[in-house]
Write an enzyme that holds these catalytic residues in place. Structure first.
Site, mmCIF file in Angstrom:
data_model
loop_
_atom_site.group_PDB
_atom_site.id
_atom_site.type_symbol
_atom_site.label_atom_id
_atom_site.label_comp_id
_atom_site.label_asym_id
_atom_site.label_seq_id
_atom_site.Cartn_x
_atom_site.Cartn_y
_atom_site.Cartn_z
ATOM 1 C CD GLU A 1 -5.675 -3.747 -48.790
ATOM 2 O OE1 GLU A 1 -5.833 -3.160 -48.265
ATOM 3 O OE2 GLU A 1 -5.671 -4.502 -49.357
ATOM 4 C CE LYS B 1 -5.911 0.218 -50.755
ATOM 5 N NZ LYS B 1 -6.851 -0.814 -50.842
ATOM 6 C CB CYS C 1 -4.437 -3.452 -51.561
ATOM 7 S SG CYS C 1 -5.586 -4.828 -52.818
#
Length: 285
Positions: free
Chosen positions: A41, A114, A151
């Site tokens: 990431e 995200k 994540c």
């Protein structure tokens, strides 16, 4: 049986150094036969979300832009799929934590922003990132159908399920997660176990491979715990990197075995979608 590579690296303060270092790792992975190559990431930077600082918005790039164009050229040259994660400047005052997918012919397949944004001491992401609006996506690449999440998305079974329902056979999670010094002694082992276990559960529930690529090294007070791994569709960890070492981790994925597994454990067939309406509520009071 595509071969996937996880690039677990330390990061430097200067983005150009991280970009060059990651390109070297991509080339190494390709030389070892990798066909799908995945970064951690926010690979171009240190994990700047440790603090709230408006100067850090200068680290963001247009996506697609110069970096993704470079990755297109690199993917075409090497004949590999590249999955990478960076800091997107969408507009002035509007930023995302974004991953992109480049196919092995150099074509830009798209991006994922995200969706789940954490806010904890040392992980000040709500200050920087607007929640994604791309939806959950899967892409047909030369070497398999992949989905990308990022994540904090790792903790949400809904995100994994919807990406798998879009057709993903491989769920890829670029990651930056680590220990804080005041927590490690008491909770460090438990925290890591929870992180790995929940993702292995996604692999089982969706009959797919799960690939988690974490960074390593210490930045500020955060000790990133490395241990990038691949889980098969039984939830077995079939490859794992060390805690505190850089590693180009390669592993072969058996998509034919995945096909056979989905035939005998038909979870998608037996879903009772008529009973799931309340899943869209914040809480069932």
């Amino acid at each position: 049986m595509p071969r996937i590579a996880l690039l677990q690296l330390t990061a430097h303060a200067e983005p150009k150094n991280n970009i060059a270092k990651t390109e070297e790792a991509i080339r190494q992975a390709a030389s070892e036969g990798a066909q799908i190559i995945c970064t951690q990431e926010l690979f171009t930077t240190e994990y700047f979300c440790i603090t709230q600082d408006t100067d850090n918005f200068n680290l963001a790039d247009k996506i697609p832009g110069a970096l993704t164009k470079h990755h297109q050229q690199l993917a075409k040259e090497l004949g590999v799929v590249i999955v990478a994660s960076g800091f997107e400047k969408r507009a002035t005052g509007l930023y995302h934590n974004t991953a992109w997918v480049i196919d092995a012919d150099g074509s830009y397949l798209g991006q994922y922003r995200k969706m789940h944004i954490p806010q904890d001491p040392g992980f000040e992401e709500k200050f920087y990132f607007t929640p994604g609006d791309t939806g959950y996506k899967a892409w047909d690449t030369r070497f398999g159908k992949i989905g990308v999440l990022i994540c904090w998305d790792q903790w949400y079974p809904e995100a994994a399920r919807l990406t798998a329902l879009a057709g993903a056979e491989i769920l890829i999670y670029p990651t930056a997660i680590g220990w804080l010094p005041e927590e490690k002694a008491e909770l460090g082992e438990a925290q890591h176990n929870a992180w790995q276990a929940v993702q292995c559960g996604h692999a089982v529930a969706n009959s797919c491979y799960v690939v988690a690529i974490n960074r390593t090294g210490t930045e500020g007070e955060t000790e990133f715990w490395g241990q990038s791994f691949v889980s098969n569709h039984y939830g077995q960890v079939i490859a794992k990197a060390p805690v505190s070492e850089e590693k180009v981790l390669t592993v072969d994925l058996d998509l034919d075995a995945l096909e056979q597994h989905r035939r005998i454990w038909p979870f998608f067939r037996d879903r009772r979608i008529d009973s799931y309406g309340d899943i869209t509520k914040r809480f069932i009071d």
